[in-house]
Structures are given as C-alpha cells and as structure tokens.
Enzyme design. Structure first.
Site, PDB file in Angstrom:
ATOM      1  N   TYR A  33     137.811  59.218  22.442  1.00  0.00           N
ATOM      2  CA  TYR A  33     138.314  60.107  21.396  1.00  0.00           C
ATOM      3  C   TYR A  33     137.688  61.494  21.477  1.00  0.00           C
ATOM      4  CZ  TYR A  33     133.993  59.810  18.633  1.00  0.00           C
ATOM      5  OH  TYR A  33     132.697  59.918  18.201  1.00  0.00           O
ATOM      6  N   LYS A 144     132.921  59.494  25.576  1.00  0.00           N
ATOM      7  CA  LYS A 144     133.056  59.558  24.113  1.00  0.00           C
ATOM      8  C   LYS A 144     133.897  58.370  23.660  1.00  0.00           C
ATOM      9  CE  LYS A 144     133.549  63.070  20.498  1.00  0.00           C
ATOM     10  NZ  LYS A 144     132.382  62.641  19.742  1.00  0.00           N
ATOM     11  N   GLU A 177     119.992  61.066  20.960  1.00  0.00           N
ATOM     12  CA  GLU A 177     120.839  61.970  20.169  1.00  0.00           C
ATOM     13  C   GLU A 177     121.042  61.394  18.784  1.00  0.00           C
ATOM     14  OE1 GLU A 177     124.830  62.223  21.888  1.00  0.00           O
ATOM     15  OE2 GLU A 177     124.698  60.134  22.502  1.00  0.00           O
ATOM     16  N   LEU A 201     125.827  62.171  24.920  1.00  0.00           N
ATOM     17  CA  LEU A 201     127.111  62.850  25.106  1.00  0.00           C
ATOM     18  C   LEU A 201     126.825  64.320  25.425  1.00  0.00           C
ATOM     19  CD1 LEU A 201     130.264  62.502  24.726  1.00  0.00           C
ATOM     20  CD2 LEU A 201     129.923  63.647  22.542  1.00  0.00           C
TER      21      LEU A 201
HETATM   22  N1  PDD Z   1     130.950  63.436  17.362  1.00  0.00           N
HETATM   23  N2  PDD Z   1     126.782  62.954  20.219  1.00  0.00           N
HETATM   24  C1  PDD Z   1     127.571  62.035  19.637  1.00  0.00           C
HETATM   25  C2  PDD Z   1     127.189  60.596  19.740  1.00  0.00           C
HETATM   26  C3  PDD Z   1     128.736  62.443  18.957  1.00  0.00           C
HETATM   27  O1  PDD Z   1     129.540  61.513  18.397  1.00  0.00           O
HETATM   28  C4  PDD Z   1     129.053  63.832  18.872  1.00  0.00           C
HETATM   29  C5  PDD Z   1     130.274  64.339  18.175  1.00  0.00           C
HETATM   30  C6  PDD Z   1     128.186  64.748  19.484  1.00  0.00           C
HETATM   31  C7  PDD Z   1     128.457  66.225  19.468  1.00  0.00           C
HETATM   32  O2  PDD Z   1     129.537  66.572  20.293  1.00  0.00           O
HETATM   33  P1  PDD Z   1     130.392  67.906  20.046  1.00  0.00           P
HETATM   34  O3  PDD Z   1     129.441  69.023  19.882  1.00  0.00           O
HETATM   35  O4  PDD Z   1     131.196  68.019  21.274  1.00  0.00           O
HETATM   36  O5  PDD Z   1     131.220  67.675  18.795  1.00  0.00           O
HETATM   37  C8  PDD Z   1     127.074  64.278  20.170  1.00  0.00           C
HETATM   38  C9  PDD Z   1     132.168  63.761  16.639  1.00  0.00           C
HETATM   39  C10 PDD Z   1     132.158  65.070  15.940  1.00  0.00           C
HETATM   40  C11 PDD Z   1     132.509  62.585  15.747  1.00  0.00           C
HETATM   41  O6  PDD Z   1     132.263  61.471  16.172  1.00  0.00           O
HETATM   42  O7  PDD Z   1     133.066  62.769  14.656  1.00  0.00           O
END
Ligand code: PDD
Length: 281
Positions: A33, A144, A177, A201
């Site tokens: 996703y 993801k 993270e 990620l």
């Molecule tokens: N999640 N690490 C994890 C485990 C995440 O699920 C996310 C983002 C990030 C940050 O990624 P980015 O900067 O590309 O949004 C890091 C989204 C926002 C969510 O699950 O809703």
C-alpha cells in the site's frame, strides 16, 4: 466535496466499495500500500509513492501490470471527482481473488483499490510521546506491506500508556522505526537516523528531510542508533506522510530536551512546509 473509493477502475461511495472474500490480500495478507497526502487539491510527491508501490508489489511477488503514468492519471481522476483540497489518498494492491490455495497454478488478476478521504489542513508543528517496543516484524520492512499486525499491537500498548506512537528496537537494542513513521534524533547539533540497512521502510518524508539537512548544511549521519543513545538525544522527531515532521517530547517517560520542540526540529519542519507550499500552491 466527498470521500470516494475506487475498486479496479470503478468509482463509488466508500460504503459501497467491496473486494471479494477470497481476495488473497484478505486471506493471506498478500498486499502492499501507499498513503499520499493532498494539499490544496494537489498530491504531494505522488510519483515517488507510485514508484515505491511498484517496488513493494514486485518485492512481494505480486504482478504489477500498471504503468506509473496510468496510475497517476487514475489518482488525479479520483481526486477530481472528490473535489477535496486536503485529503489522504490510500492505495492498495493485492494479487486479486482465487479459490483458497497457498500456491496457485495461474495468477489471478491483481486488484487495485483506493480511497480518498478528507483530511485536516495542517501546518502547525505537532508534538507526540513515544514508547519503545521490541520490533517483532519480518525481515523485509522495505516492502510497504499491509501486514501491520505487529505495528498495531505496539500502537495499542502505546495508547494504553498515553503515547501517540511507538519506536521499535531489535533484540540487540538497535532502533528501527516507528509503527508508521521514521525516526530522527539530534545530539550535539548532529542529526542522525537509522540507515536503510536497519530493516526499515525507505520513507519518502525521511528522504526529503535528508535533502533538507543537506541544503541546510547540517551535519547528519545515517547508521545504527541504540535505544540507550536515543534516550540521550537533545531532540527527536518522527516523519511520515501523515505525521509530516512531528516533535517527540517524551520517550518511555523520559523528557527529551526541555520537553518542547527543539530548534533543529523547528527549522526542518519549516523547510518541509515551505516545500509543500512550493509544490502544491
Ligand atoms: N506509513 N515507516 C513505516 C512503518 C510506515 O508505515 C511509514 C508510513 C513510514 C513513513 O513513510 P513516508 O514518509 O513515505 O510516509 C515509515 C503510512 C503513512 C501509513 O501507514 O499510514
């Protein structure tokens, strides 16, 4: 202006959008996703999100038959239908549905679903408390994946303890993270974040922050950070599409800095907001 859903090309109200009970995303957790934020009617850094969706899909062995340009057009078509100025776009790819069997002789048609839902207009630097939990996820967190059970179990513990996000660490104490965010720490003026070898990620917001740090000529390093080191930081912030840049004021009950957002966090947040203004306004 209204929230809308998209299921394989068909747009509908969210309440009317369904996938089949034999969708392999539902039965086996085979799914990837993206979350993309819309500011002033424009998706921010859409293409990198679409490219990561493709990487994740291929990484999980899910067929990805769509061109990036096609997906961009479909996102913009759905967004135009919603008429929303500030929204979150959710996109999910799964292998599609077939009678349940771990391995199939013939792949089904992959499924692409989206929702676009109204979000608050942001801009203010937000603050959050973190609690640390052990990272019990798999070894491919660069994908993801929609398999977020471990993240959600952690976030529930955080909520019980009055915190808004978790920070995960490996058995040896190395920080990875957040439950849905990346982490940055500042100590003695040096910005630090776990590197991409740390089973995290590759956050798109994380990458932008590193670019901002480079432009600001801030000293920064990507590498291993232990939970003990993190607790000694002068400043901590988390990053994600939806958290944007959010200042961490407490970690496991320990006050970070003086318990308010520090100067480097504030300046990176200001630059991040300026970048959104430049791209979306
Ligand atoms: N999640 N690490 C994890 C485990 C995440 O699920 C996310 C983002 C990030 C940050 O990624 P980015 O900067 O590309 O949004 C890091 C989204 C926002 C969510 O699950 O809703």
């Amino acid at each position: 202006m209204q929230d809308l859903a998209y299921v394989n090309g068909v747009i509908s109200d969210v309440k009317d959008a369904f996938v089949h009970i034999e969708d392999r995303g539902f039965q086996f957790g085979e799914g990837v996703y993206e979350v993309i934020k819309v500011y002033n009617g424009k998706p921010f850094v859409l293409i990198p999100h679409l490219e990561r969706l493709k990487r994740s899909s291929v990484g999980m062995g899910i067929d990805f038959p769509w061109e990036i340009e096609f997906l961009e057009k479909e996102v913009l078509r759905l967004l135009a239908e919603t008429g929303l100025d500030f929204a979150n776009i959710y996109m999910q790819v799964s292998p599609g549905s077939a009678p349940r069997s771990h391995l199939l002789d013939k792949d089904p048609t992959p499924s692409l679903v989206m929702t676009i839902r109204k979000a608050a207009e942001t801009g203010m630097l937000k603050e959050i408390k973190l609690i640390a939990v052990e990272d019990i996820r798999w070894k491919k967190c660069w994908i993801k994946s929609t398999n977020l059970a471990a993240n959600i179990m952690g976030k529930k513990i955080a909520r019980q303890q009055g915190a808004g996000e978790i920070i995960m660490y490996e058995a040896d104490g190395t920080v990875t993270e957040g439950g849905s965010s990346n982490i940055f720490a500042v100590r003695s003026g040096v910005l630090a974040t776990p590197d991409l070898e740390c089973n995290i990620l590759a956050g798109i917001t994380r990458k932008i922050v590193l670019e901002i740090a480079r432009d600001r000529k801030l000293e920064f390093k990507e590498g291993k950070i232990s939970l003990d080191e993190l607790k000694l930081a002068d400043e901590i912030f988390i990053t994600s599409t939806t958290f944007e840049i959010t200042a961490v004021t407490r970690l496991d009950g320990i006050t970070i800095g003086n318990g308010t957002p520090g100067p480097i966090t504030k300046s990176i947040h200001a630059d991040y907001m300026a970048m959104i203004k430049k791209h979306c306004y």
